[in-house]
Write a protein that holds these residues in place. Structure first.
Motif, PDB file in Angstrom:
ATOM      1  N   ILE A   7       0.837  -1.202   0.000  1.00 44.08           N
ATOM      2  CA  ILE A   7       0.000   0.000   0.000  1.00 44.08           C
ATOM      3  C   ILE A   7       0.872   1.252   0.000  1.00 44.08           C
ATOM      4  O   ILE A   7       1.875   1.316   0.716  1.00 44.08           O
ATOM      5  N   GLY A   8       0.478   2.247  -0.753  1.00 46.75           N
ATOM      6  CA  GLY A   8       1.191   3.525  -0.758  1.00 46.75           C
ATOM      7  C   GLY A   8       1.012   4.230   0.578  1.00 46.75           C
ATOM      8  O   GLY A   8      -0.104   4.391   1.047  1.00 46.75           O
ATOM      9  N   GLY A   9       2.127   4.634   1.187  1.00 42.23           N
ATOM     10  CA  GLY A   9       2.058   5.267   2.509  1.00 42.23           C
ATOM     11  C   GLY A   9       1.925   6.772   2.438  1.00 42.23           C
ATOM     12  O   GLY A   9       1.716   7.422   3.465  1.00 42.23           O
ATOM     13  N   GLN A  10       2.077   7.342   1.230  1.00 43.56           N
ATOM     14  CA  GLN A  10       2.086   8.816   1.137  1.00 43.56           C
ATOM     15  C   GLN A  10       0.968   9.282   0.199  1.00 43.56           C
ATOM     16  O   GLN A  10      -0.175   8.883   0.377  1.00 43.56           O
ATOM     17  N   TRP A  11       1.317  10.132  -0.781  1.00 42.53           N
ATOM     18  CA  TRP A  11       0.296  10.641  -1.707  1.00 42.53           C
ATOM     19  C   TRP A  11       0.387   9.946  -3.076  1.00 42.53           C
ATOM     20  O   TRP A  11       0.150  10.553  -4.108  1.00 42.53           O
ATOM     21  N   GLY A  12       0.740   8.691  -3.076  1.00 43.74           N
ATOM     22  CA  GLY A  12       0.865   7.958  -4.343  1.00 43.74           C
ATOM     23  C   GLY A  12       2.249   8.132  -4.943  1.00 43.74           C
ATOM     24  O   GLY A  12       3.099   8.874  -4.411  1.00 43.74           O
ATOM     25  N   TYR A  33      -7.193  -3.536  -6.149  1.00 39.24           N
ATOM     26  CA  TYR A  33      -8.472  -3.449  -5.430  1.00 39.24           C
ATOM     27  C   TYR A  33      -9.144  -2.089  -5.464  1.00 39.24           C
ATOM     28  O   TYR A  33     -10.279  -1.951  -5.018  1.00 39.24           O
ATOM     29  N   SER A  34      -8.460  -1.046  -5.925  1.00 44.25           N
ATOM     30  CA  SER A  34      -9.116   0.274  -5.898  1.00 44.25           C
ATOM     31  C   SER A  34      -8.559   1.163  -6.994  1.00 44.25           C
ATOM     32  O   SER A  34      -7.551   0.841  -7.629  1.00 44.25           O
ATOM     33  N   GLY A  35      -9.231   2.280  -7.226  1.00 44.26           N
ATOM     34  CA  GLY A  35      -8.764   3.251  -8.211  1.00 44.26           C
ATOM     35  C   GLY A  35      -9.038   2.779  -9.633  1.00 44.26           C
ATOM     36  O   GLY A  35      -9.766   1.800  -9.856  1.00 44.26           O
ATOM     37  N   GLY A  36      -8.427   3.462 -10.573  1.00 39.77           N
ATOM     38  CA  GLY A  36      -8.640   3.128 -11.973  1.00 39.77           C
ATOM     39  C   GLY A  36      -7.403   3.495 -12.753  1.00 39.77           C
ATOM     40  O   GLY A  36      -6.281   3.351 -12.234  1.00 39.77           O
ATOM     41  N   ALA A 222      -3.175   1.158  -5.119  1.00 40.31           N
ATOM     42  CA  ALA A 222      -2.922   2.242  -6.074  1.00 40.31           C
ATOM     43  C   ALA A 222      -3.090   3.550  -5.303  1.00 40.31           C
ATOM     44  O   ALA A 222      -3.670   3.565  -4.216  1.00 40.31           O
ATOM     45  N   GLN A 223      -2.551   4.640  -5.838  1.00 38.93           N
ATOM     46  CA  GLN A 223      -2.521   5.923  -5.106  1.00 38.93           C
ATOM     47  C   GLN A 223      -1.877   5.723  -3.719  1.00 38.93           C
ATOM     48  O   GLN A 223      -1.026   4.854  -3.595  1.00 38.93           O
ATOM     49  N   ASN A 241     -10.774   3.988  -1.727  1.00 32.72           N
ATOM     50  CA  ASN A 241     -10.033   3.705  -0.490  1.00 32.72           C
ATOM     51  C   ASN A 241      -8.742   2.942  -0.795  1.00 32.72           C
ATOM     52  O   ASN A 241      -8.717   1.702  -0.787  1.00 32.72           O
ATOM     53  N   PRO A 242      -7.633   3.665  -1.032  1.00 36.02           N
ATOM     54  CA  PRO A 242      -6.345   2.981  -1.209  1.00 36.02           C
ATOM     55  C   PRO A 242      -5.867   2.307   0.084  1.00 36.02           C
ATOM     56  O   PRO A 242      -4.999   1.430   0.027  1.00 36.02           O
ATOM     57  N   THR A 243      -6.394   2.699   1.243  1.00 40.70           N
ATOM     58  CA  THR A 243      -5.935   2.111   2.506  1.00 40.70           C
ATOM     59  C   THR A 243      -6.419   0.660   2.613  1.00 40.70           C
ATOM     60  O   THR A 243      -7.215   0.194   1.801  1.00 40.70           O
ATOM     61  N   VAL A 244      -5.973  -0.015   3.669  1.00 40.43           N
ATOM     62  CA  VAL A 244      -6.127  -1.472   3.742  1.00 40.43           C
ATOM     63  C   VAL A 244      -7.586  -1.932   3.696  1.00 40.43           C
ATOM     64  O   VAL A 244      -7.898  -2.986   3.141  1.00 40.43           O
TER      65      VAL A 244
END
Ligand code: IMP
Length: 428
Positions: A7-12, A33-36, A222-223, A241-244
């Protein structure tokens, strides 16, 4: 249980694509799992250089199945273009499956994204203009089109007139824009159906069966956490939701599936688009890092804003995701910088705070409090053994570990797959 989220920890733009391509050697499934196609994951390996926007970053490994989960929004034209690109580089696209429940980014979503950004004027979010927000908006409003509907064109043909009529009311009455022609939309949908149908199927059982068999599944973020619609710097965020948590809902997984959650952090920070960024370097140093590091968006080509590592934001991100390891990327960019700043707290209205203020208006007022570390001379670029790192670079990584309270598992020292130091296994 062996699902591992990255998972990205910052702003992508932390370099997740490279890390996932590296880790996928030991995986049987890699699942977005998220984004496009707002995402842009750069992967460089023996097969070439790739910029994946929708296709999971495990696709270069023949043993992987590459899943696009229900939490993703899929632009069919973008997807077809990516398929052609990988085929031209000799990669078999038949390892890719798209959840029948993923929503379609329709051409009118792209138009609405751009019109809404223009309408926001100086308050624009700086979206990628790929229609992501409007596609998720329709999903939540229950007027979206799921990609599985392409398998049953008769039903879709019945739904489309009403959908298009409502979109045209918004386009013409709210934005004063031209209406869309339903025949054009029909034509596009008819083109997509035969191109996409072989990729579309339910994916929940596929992923669950792999996990039950003890196979490794990588959940590809993603992101980044700070762009999360719920936990990010709202409203300057993306619409998913890029978070877990997004990995559970975006693939239909239960929490016991997890074997680990790794957070990817650049050794400094970047952000594309508008929104608060306390450690931003607006002067000559920021410009220099941007140019050395080539910090220009993989999706839009926009210059990325650059800043020092933000430990307050990083701790917050580690907490909302429950990271059990961190992965530090682009360490080589800080090679030969005399001294390196790390933000350890903020000053807000004269007071020192260590908690990340989730309100963007407050965050805008926060000033970073830095600890300055001595830089290192010599290069970390391409190093594959931690013992070969300059002592200053090792100290820098240890400093970030103690600031975030999480051990580092991987240090990335360059864009190529092999330019990687493994400190401890992410997948066990
Ligand atoms: P959207 O996701 O296109 O709606 O854009 C919303 C915000 O998220 C903007 O600030 C974008 O620049 C940012 N964003 C979206 N995707 C990415 C990404 O993959 N990397 C970095 N920023 C992104």
């Amino acid at each position: 249980m062996p699902a591992y989220a990255v998972i990205g920890g910052q702003w992508g733009d932390e370099g997740k694509g490279k890390i996932i391509d590296y880790l996928a050697a030991d995986a049987s499934i890699v699942a977005r799992y998220s984004g496009g196609n707002n995402a842009g994951h750069t992967v460089i390996n023996d097969l070439g250089e790739f910029k994946f926007h929708l296709i999971p970053s495990g696709v270069c490994w023949p043993q992987t199945i590459n899943v696009i989960g229900n939490g993703v929004v899929v632009d069919p034209d973008g997807f077809i273009e990516e398929i052609r690109d990988i085929e031209s580089k000799g990669i078999d696209p038949s390892t890719i499956v798209i959840s029948d429940r993923a929503h379609i980014v329709m051409p009118y979503h792209v138009r609405l994204d751009q019109l809404e950004e223009e309408r926001r004027g100086k308050d624009a979010i700086g979206t990628t203009g790929r229609g992501i927000g409007p596609a998720y908006l329709d999903k939540v409003a229950r007027s979206g089109i799921r990609i599985g509907e392409l398998l049953d064109m008769e039903d879709l043909a019945l739904r489309l007139p009403d959908i298009i009529e409502r979109k045209n009311e918004v386009l013409t009455k709210i934005y004063g824009a031209d209406p869309i022609d339903i025949e054009d939309i029909y034509a596009r949908v008819r083109e997509w159906a035969p191109e996409l149908s072989s990729f579309i199927r339910p994916v929940e059982d596929l992923v669950a069966a792999a996990i039950e068999n003890g196979e490794n599944v990588i959940l590809e973020g993603a992101q980044g956490a700070l762009l999360d619609i719920d936990h990010g710097t709202y409203p300057y965020v993306t619409s998913s939701n890029p978070t877990v948590g997004g990995a559970l809902t975006g693939l239909g997984l239960g929490p016991r599936a997890f074997g680990g959650v790794a957070g990817v952090f650049k050794a400094y920070c970047t952000r594309v688009g508008a929104g608060p960024f306390p450690t931003e370097l607006t002067g000559e140093l920021g410009e220099r890092i941007r140019n050395i590091a080539g910090e220009f968006g993989a999706t839009t080509g926009r210059p990325r804003r650059v800043g020092w590592f933000d430990g307050v934001a990083g701790r917050y991100s580690a907490r909302v995701n429950g990271f059990d390891s961190i992965i530090i990327t682009r360490l080589d960019i800080l090679d030969n910088v005399d001294s390196v700043n790390v933000c350890v707290a903020y000053e807000l209205d004269g007071e020192r705070i260590e908690q990340f203020p989730i309100d963007s208006v407050l965050l805008e007022r926060c000033k970073p409090i830095y600890e300055t570390l001595e830089g290192w001379s010599g290069t970390t670029a391409g190093i594959t053994d931690a013992d070969d790192l300059p002592a200053g670079a090792r100290r820098y990584v240890e400093f970030l570990e103690s600031l975030l309270g999480v051990e580092a598992a991987i240090i990335s020292t360059g864009p190529r797959r092999e330019e990687t130091i493994t400190l401890k296994p992410v997948i066990s």
